[in-house]
Design a protein around this motif. Structure first.
Motif, short mmCIF file in Angstrom:
data_model
loop_
_atom_site.label_atom_id
_atom_site.label_comp_id
_atom_site.label_asym_id
_atom_site.label_seq_id
_atom_site.Cartn_x
_atom_site.Cartn_y
_atom_site.Cartn_z
N VAL A 1 0.88 -1.16 0.00
CA VAL A 1 0.00 0.00 0.00
C VAL A 1 0.92 1.21 0.00
CG1 VAL A 1 -1.84 1.27 1.15
CG2 VAL A 1 -1.76 -1.23 1.34
N LYS A 2 0.86 1.98 -1.07
CA LYS A 2 1.79 3.10 -1.21
C LYS A 2 1.29 4.34 -0.47
CE LYS A 2 3.29 1.50 -5.78
NZ LYS A 2 2.24 0.48 -6.01
N GLU A 3 2.14 5.32 -0.41
CA GLU A 3 1.82 6.60 0.22
C GLU A 3 0.53 7.15 -0.38
OE1 GLU A 3 2.14 10.30 2.30
OE2 GLU A 3 3.08 8.35 2.64
N ALA A 4 -0.45 7.47 0.50
CA ALA A 4 -1.71 8.10 0.12
C ALA A 4 -2.54 7.27 -0.85
CB ALA A 4 -1.47 9.50 -0.45
N GLU A 5 -2.30 5.96 -0.91
CA GLU A 5 -3.04 5.09 -1.80
C GLU A 5 -4.22 4.46 -1.06
OE1 GLU A 5 -2.01 1.70 -5.16
OE2 GLU A 5 -0.94 1.61 -3.26
N PHE A 6 -5.30 4.22 -1.81
CA PHE A 6 -6.50 3.58 -1.28
C PHE A 6 -6.58 2.19 -1.92
CE2 PHE A 6 -10.74 4.95 0.63
CZ PHE A 6 -11.22 3.65 0.76
N VAL A 7 -6.31 1.16 -1.14
CA VAL A 7 -6.29 -0.22 -1.63
C VAL A 7 -7.42 -1.00 -0.98
CG1 VAL A 7 -4.98 -2.38 -1.73
CG2 VAL A 7 -3.81 -0.19 -2.09
N ALA A 8 -8.19 -1.72 -1.80
CA ALA A 8 -9.26 -2.57 -1.28
C ALA A 8 -8.82 -4.03 -1.33
CB ALA A 8 -10.53 -2.39 -2.10
N LEU A 9 -9.18 -4.77 -0.29
CA LEU A 9 -8.85 -6.19 -0.18
C LEU A 9 -10.16 -6.97 -0.24
CD1 LEU A 9 -6.19 -7.83 0.37
CD2 LEU A 9 -6.88 -7.88 2.76
N LEU A 10 -10.27 -7.84 -1.26
CA LEU A 10 -11.47 -8.65 -1.45
C LEU A 10 -11.12 -10.12 -1.25
CD1 LEU A 10 -13.14 -7.23 -4.71
CD2 LEU A 10 -14.23 -7.39 -2.48
N GLY A 11 -11.93 -10.83 -0.52
CA GLY A 11 -11.69 -12.25 -0.32
C GLY A 11 -12.92 -12.92 0.23
N PRO A 12 -13.08 -14.21 -0.01
CA PRO A 12 -14.26 -14.93 0.50
C PRO A 12 -14.22 -15.02 2.01
CG PRO A 12 -12.67 -16.47 -0.43
CD PRO A 12 -12.17 -15.10 -0.75
N TYR B 1 -7.29 14.55 3.23
CA TYR B 1 -6.22 14.22 4.17
C TYR B 1 -5.20 13.21 3.62
CZ TYR B 1 -8.72 16.83 7.70
OH TYR B 1 -9.33 17.84 8.41
N LYS B 2 -5.58 12.48 2.55
CA LYS B 2 -4.67 11.59 1.83
C LYS B 2 -3.88 10.65 2.73
CE LYS B 2 -5.36 12.69 -2.52
NZ LYS B 2 -5.85 11.73 -3.51
N ARG B 3 -4.57 9.97 3.61
CA ARG B 3 -3.93 8.91 4.38
C ARG B 3 -3.88 7.64 3.54
NH1 ARG B 3 -4.54 10.73 9.75
NH2 ARG B 3 -3.17 9.07 10.48
N SER B 4 -2.97 6.75 3.86
CA SER B 4 -2.93 5.44 3.20
C SER B 4 -4.00 4.56 3.83
CB SER B 4 -1.56 4.80 3.37
OG SER B 4 -0.55 5.63 2.80
N ILE B 5 -4.83 3.94 2.99
CA ILE B 5 -5.95 3.13 3.50
C ILE B 5 -5.92 1.74 2.89
CG2 ILE B 5 -8.47 2.87 3.44
CD1 ILE B 5 -8.76 5.83 3.83
N LEU B 6 -6.09 0.74 3.76
CA LEU B 6 -6.34 -0.64 3.34
C LEU B 6 -7.77 -0.95 3.77
CD1 LEU B 6 -5.31 -3.28 2.10
CD2 LEU B 6 -4.44 -3.91 4.36
N PHE B 7 -8.64 -1.14 2.80
CA PHE B 7 -10.09 -1.24 3.04
C PHE B 7 -10.55 -2.64 2.69
CE2 PHE B 7 -14.57 -0.85 2.07
CZ PHE B 7 -15.03 0.20 2.85
N VAL B 8 -11.14 -3.34 3.64
CA VAL B 8 -11.61 -4.70 3.42
C VAL B 8 -13.11 -4.71 3.22
CG1 VAL B 8 -11.72 -7.01 4.33
CG2 VAL B 8 -9.76 -5.60 4.79
N THR B 9 -13.55 -5.43 2.18
CA THR B 9 -14.98 -5.50 1.92
C THR B 9 -15.28 -6.78 1.15
OG1 THR B 9 -16.86 -4.42 0.82
CG2 THR B 9 -14.70 -4.09 -0.17
N HIS B 10 -16.52 -7.28 1.30
CA HIS B 10 -16.99 -8.37 0.45
C HIS B 10 -17.71 -7.81 -0.78
CE1 HIS B 10 -16.66 -10.84 4.21
NE2 HIS B 10 -16.28 -11.73 3.33
N ASN B 11 -17.93 -6.50 -0.80
CA ASN B 11 -18.76 -5.86 -1.81
C ASN B 11 -17.89 -5.37 -2.97
OD1 ASN B 11 -20.26 -3.70 -3.18
ND2 ASN B 11 -21.79 -4.01 -1.57
#
Length: 247
Positions: free
Chosen positions: A26-37, A177-187
């Protein structure tokens, strides 16, 4: 500054392998989503990133520093709002700053107003709706000193329209605010709408099966949810995830 590197993480409990060679960034100020069953080991992965659990092998690096087993390096917001019921909304929002001894009440009040919670500063969590509680939780994360925020399905309990409103609100705050985010969702739709990149995990033992770079420019409008290009990408990711279940 925040750059997370998850490198070749393996985790087993006895004979049960939960994570197998998981690597992503997850890079600086990047918004990454994690999808998994369900049951793919996402919570185990979070515990490792958060320093609560040790990997069997591999490393988690934040800004070049190995944080295996180090707590407090990231800000974690779980599915439930996790607000302390005996603290007011203002005191809940300031909790992360309190730990470091740096309370900025003026900024907290500004953020509370920006979240549409003005007038609820001295209210208690049970007096707020689920969506309002989640906004307060996210404000707490933004105001905390950690530069990386993990959001674990924060909108899963909300109805569809409230959820979309919260997604748009989250993007507006993140863009400022450009924080780095790791976002988990099933959607899948939520992941595409919010993220710069989507990481698809396989079923257990979890490994990174596929990465998708999201082609839509920011700021994003909800109109893209019905565009042909959005629906084509949604179908591709859906098929990838169906493959997780061997269907």
């Amino acid at each position: 500054m925040s750059h997370l590197e998850v490198q070749h993480i393996n985790k087993s409990f006895g004979e049960n392998t939960v994570l197998h060679d998981v690597s992503f960034s997850v890079k600086e100020a990047e918004f990454v989503a994690l999808l998994g069953p369900s049951g793919s080991g996402k919570s185990t992965l979070f515990r490792i990133i958060g320093g609560i659990s040790h990997p069997s092998s591999g490393s988690v690096n934040l800004n070049g520093e190995n944080i295996n087993g180090k707590r407090g390096s990231i800000s974690y917001t779980p599915q439930s709002s996790s607000l302390m019921p005996w603290r007011t909304i203002l005191d809940n929002v300031l909790l992360g700053q309190e730990i470091t001894g740096n309370r900025d009440v003026e900024k907290a009040l500004q953020m509370i107003e920006r979240a549409g919670l003005k007038g609820f500063e001295q209210s208690y969590p049970h007096e707020l709706s689920g969506g309002m509680q989640q906004r307060a939780s996210f404000i707490r994360s933004i105001l905390s000193p950690q530069s990386l925020i993990i959001l674990d399905e924060p909108f899963s309990a909300l109805d569809e329209f409230t959820r979309l409103d919260m997604q748009k609100w989250l993007l507006s705050i993140w863009s400022e605010y450009k924080r780095s985010i790791l976002f988990v969702t099933h959607n899948i739709e939520e992941a595409i709408f919010l993220a710069d990149r989507i990481i698809v995990l396989s079923s257990r033992p979890a490994s990174v099966k596929k990465e998708f770079t999201i082609p839509f420019a920011r700021p994003r409008d909800e109109a893209i949810l019905l565009s042909d290009s959005f629906l084509r990408l949604k179908k591709r990711i859906y098929q990838e995830m169906r493959g997780n279940n061997g269907e």
